[in-house]
Design a protein around this motif. Structure first.
Motif, PDB file in Angstrom:
ATOM      1  N   GLU A 251      -6.013  -8.731  -0.449  1.00  0.00           N
ATOM      2  CA  GLU A 251      -5.568  -8.667   0.697  1.00  0.00           C
ATOM      3  C   GLU A 251      -6.999  -8.167   1.687  1.00  0.00           C
TER       4      GLU A 251
ATOM      5  N   LYS B 137       6.436 -13.531   6.481  1.00  0.00           N
ATOM      6  CA  LYS B 137       7.218 -12.907   6.882  1.00  0.00           C
ATOM      7  C   LYS B 137       8.286 -13.342   8.112  1.00  0.00           C
TER       8      LYS B 137
ATOM      9  N   GLY C 164       0.709  -1.188  -0.120  1.00  0.00           N
ATOM     10  CA  GLY C 164      -0.151   0.096   0.215  1.00  0.00           C
ATOM     11  C   GLY C 164       0.778   1.312  -0.157  1.00  0.00           C
ATOM     12  N   SER C 165       2.219   1.165   0.493  1.00  0.00           N
ATOM     13  CA  SER C 165       3.047   2.407   0.462  1.00  0.00           C
ATOM     14  C   SER C 165       3.616   2.325  -0.990  1.00  0.00           C
TER      15      SER C 165
ATOM     16  N   SER D  93       6.303   4.106   4.690  1.00  0.00           N
ATOM     17  CA  SER D  93       6.028   2.924   5.370  1.00  0.00           C
ATOM     18  C   SER D  93       5.150   3.203   6.561  1.00  0.00           C
ATOM     19  N   LYS D  94       4.075   2.801   6.569  1.00  0.00           N
ATOM     20  CA  LYS D  94       2.971   3.070   7.626  1.00  0.00           C
ATOM     21  C   LYS D  94       3.806   2.583   8.748  1.00  0.00           C
ATOM     22  N   THR D  95       4.500   1.357   9.052  1.00  0.00           N
ATOM     23  CA  THR D  95       4.971   0.999  10.183  1.00  0.00           C
ATOM     24  C   THR D  95       6.475   1.335  10.381  1.00  0.00           C
TER      25      THR D  95
ATOM     26  N   THR E  48       8.884  -2.442   7.698  1.00  0.00           N
ATOM     27  CA  THR E  48       8.951  -3.477   6.585  1.00  0.00           C
ATOM     28  C   THR E  48      10.271  -3.682   5.939  1.00  0.00           C
TER      29      THR E  48
HETATM   30  O1  LIG Z   1       3.618   0.528   5.049  1.00  0.00           O
HETATM   31  P1  LIG Z   1       4.286  -0.763   5.410  1.00  0.00           P
HETATM   32  O2  LIG Z   1       4.075  -0.717   7.020  1.00  0.00           O
HETATM   33  O3  LIG Z   1       5.514  -0.448   5.000  1.00  0.00           O
HETATM   34  O4  LIG Z   1       3.552  -1.818   4.954  1.00  0.00           O
HETATM   35  C1  LIG Z   1       3.685  -2.207   3.606  1.00  0.00           C
HETATM   36  C2  LIG Z   1       2.620  -3.378   3.137  1.00  0.00           C
HETATM   37  O5  LIG Z   1       2.879  -4.253   3.971  1.00  0.00           O
HETATM   38  C3  LIG Z   1       1.752  -5.048   4.283  1.00  0.00           C
HETATM   39  O6  LIG Z   1       1.488  -5.214   5.808  1.00  0.00           O
HETATM   40  C4  LIG Z   1       1.639  -6.648   3.754  1.00  0.00           C
HETATM   41  O7  LIG Z   1       2.785  -7.069   4.068  1.00  0.00           O
HETATM   42  C5  LIG Z   1       0.485  -4.304   3.622  1.00  0.00           C
HETATM   43  O8  LIG Z   1      -0.674  -4.430   4.280  1.00  0.00           O
HETATM   44  C6  LIG Z   1       1.219  -2.959   3.553  1.00  0.00           C
HETATM   45  O9  LIG Z   1       0.468  -2.005   2.591  1.00  0.00           O
END
Ligand SMILES: O=P(O)(O)OC[C@H]1O[C@](O)(CO)[C@@H](O)[C@@H]1O
Length: 532
Positions: free
Chosen positions: A337, A497, A143-144, A193-195, A198
């Motif tokens: 997803e 993962k 999604g990013s 990256s939301k988190t 990744t």
């Molecule tokens: O933006 P992030 O946290 O890096 O995550 C990237 C992608 O990884 C996922 O969590 C799937 O692994 C997606 O839902 C998300 O869009």
């Protein structure tokens, strides 16, 4: 059997109709329009009765779920989160509360900051060590990446800012290919990256730092788009170049906010706002239109008709729009997803199949590749065609007329088919006689009665793209609600993962004897070939 599956069972009684016969009924007005977009689903075998049955099933659950989503209730209940990507595109007067606080001032402030930053970069007021920013490297995945990458290509005719390149794959080939020829001193790196954990993105981000090692003050050319302030700070990006969002924006629903920054840099804040306005118009329609005229609901019901009722396992998305080349990949994440799950909200196994496989390619290229199977294969593939009335190349309008003709011809061919008699007549005209005439003719029969839908729009503008993407988001939501599943988590990506993390040291040579025989053998051979 729950209400939804009872409705599916009832609708099954309606399968098998002839599309051309249904089409001759003028009362069966199976089109729906909203803003600049018209959706025609007359070339499906859905009957009026089946539609009524599925609409009743939708009425039973969609209005309440829709209100819960728009109102910020924690409908993503395996993660305890609200689902408010719609807030990212809500109008200036909107008020949306999460945990008692209005989230809109924060959203507008971030959007304003993004706009100001984009203006600075685009005008040259913000520079890299080598002067005006010429290129943007968006590093992100899933999604990013898919949303901004899809939209940046879609809106290429409106791009008058720096060139934007998207690096997503941890395969070093992606980074190497996308940075070849770029000047690090005039490149802005966006780590999306939301988190901010990744592995693919963080590996590429570290590689970007190394690639820019000779640039004085290289950190000043990094921007972060994330929910994780602490991790962004630890990476060395200060708050003024971080654009934050909250966990109530799902990754695959995030292109409307900070994750869309690379697109905004390419097309400018005004056009980005126009895209948001298009999506907002679709949101308003989804919230207010009666379900029978509600475009996302109708798309969802057509999807359920084909997958759950008729049992067709896949759905093809076929934009006759070369700049929507990444839309099928974007929709794969959005739909698969979101709705590729086996367990319903109550923790039980679904009583039937959930989300279909979604795939596709732009026309006309697909015609010369896989349409053979679509026309004559053994399993019908419901096709979703889409096309604009006009392209962006007035000098090449004769191309666009051909594109329209091809798009409409495909849906007509799928529906009409060609009978054995017609095929025999063709072969007879070529001088064939039986039995060879019959044998040859059989290869040229098209079964027909194959379903398709067509989405049309005047031209692919930012407003129209916003409408189309929001349309698909809400369609996925409606399908998920009717199936009783949570469309907003993605636990299915976790196991791979975890295992990849565990396998890392084994690739480097650690003892692999705990692994299964296949994995061990593959690993040993790969290690041997690597020679390290
Ligand atoms: O933006 P992030 O946290 O890096 O995550 C990237 C992608 O990884 C996922 O969590 C799937 O692994 C997606 O839902 C998300 O869009």
């Amino acid at each position: 059997m729950n209400t939804f599956w009872k409705a599916v069972a009832q609708a099954k009684q309606e399968t098998g109709a002839d599309i051309q016969t249904l089409l001759s009924d003028p009362a069966r007005d199976f089109t729906v329009s909203q803003g600049d977009v018209i959706f025609d689903y007359r070339k499906t075998a859905m009957t009026q009765a089946a539609r009524t049955t599925l609409l009743a099933a939708a009425e039973a659950v969609v209005p309440a779920a829709r209100a819960a989503m728009f109102n910020g209730q924690p409908i993503n209940d395996t993660e305890g989160r609200a689902v408010l990507h719609t807030a990212l595109r809500a109008g200036p007067d909107a008020e949306i509360h999460v945990d008692g606080a209005d989230i809109m001032p924060g959203i507008r402030a971030t959007l304003d900051r993004m706009g100001a930053f984009a203006d600075q970069v685009r005008s040259g007021a913000f520079t890299g060590a080598g002067g005006k920013i010429t290129d943007v490297l968006n590093i992100g995945i899933g999604g990013s990446d898919l949303g901004p990458a899809m939209a940046t290509l879609a809106l290429a005719p409106f791009a008058d800012g720096p060139r934007v390149h998207f690096v997503s794959n941890v395969d070093g080939a992606d980074f190497a290919d996308k940075t070849r020829g770029l000047n690090p001193a005039t490149t802005l790196v966006i780590v999306a990256s939301k988190t901010f954990t990744t592995i693919e993105t963080m590996t590429n981000a570290a590689t970007a730092k190394a690639w820019m090692a000779d640039v004085p003050n290289l950190d000043a050319q990094f921007v972060a788009l994330s929910t994780a302030d602490d991790k962004v700070a630890a990476f060395g990006i200060p708050p003024e170049r971080m654009f934050g969002f909250e966990d109530w924006v799902g990754g695959r629903y995030s292109m409307w906010g900070p994750i869309g920054l690379s697109l905004m840099l390419a097309i400018g804040p005004e056009r980005f706002e126009a895209m948001l306005a298009g999506a907002r118009a679709m949101d308003d329609h989804f919230r207010t239109a009666p379900l029978a005229q509600n475009m996302p609901v109708i798309l969802a019901l057509v999807g359920i008709w084909h997958h759950q009722v008729c049992g067709f396992p896949t759905r093809a998305v076929l934009p006759y729009d070369n700049r929507l080349a990444r839309l099928p990949a974007y929709l794969q994440q959005l739909e698969m997803e979101s709705n590729g799950k086996r367990v319903t909200m109550d923790g039980q196994n679904s009583e039937g199949v959930t989300g279909p496989v979604v795939w596709g390619e732009p026309g006309t290229n697909g015609q010369h590749a896989f349409y053979q199977l679509i026309h004559q294969g053994t399993t019908p593939v419901p096709c979703e065609f889409m096309i604009a009335a006009r392209g962006h190349e007035p000098d090449l309008d004769h191309h666009h007329r051909l594109l329209i003709a091809n798009c409409l011809a495909q849906s007509e061919a799928l529906m009409r088919g060609r009978s054995l008699e017609e095929a025999r007549a063709i072969m007879a005209a070529k001088g064939f006689e039986d039995p060879e005439q019959d044998r040859q003719a059989r290869h040229r029969v098209f079964p027909g009665n194959r379903p398709s839908t067509t989405l049309i729009y005047p031209q692919l503008t930012p407003e129209v793209l916003g409408q189309i993407v929001a349309l698909y988001e809400h369609r996925v939501f409606v399908e998920g609600v009717m199936l009783g599943i949570n469309s907003f988590d993605q636990w299915g990506v976790e196991l791979g993962k975890e295992l990849a993390t565990a396998l890392g040291p084994l690739v480097d040579g650690a003892d692999a004897s705990t692994k299964d025989a296949s994995t061990q053998a593959l690993l040993l051979q790969l290690r041997a070939w690597r020679g390290d």
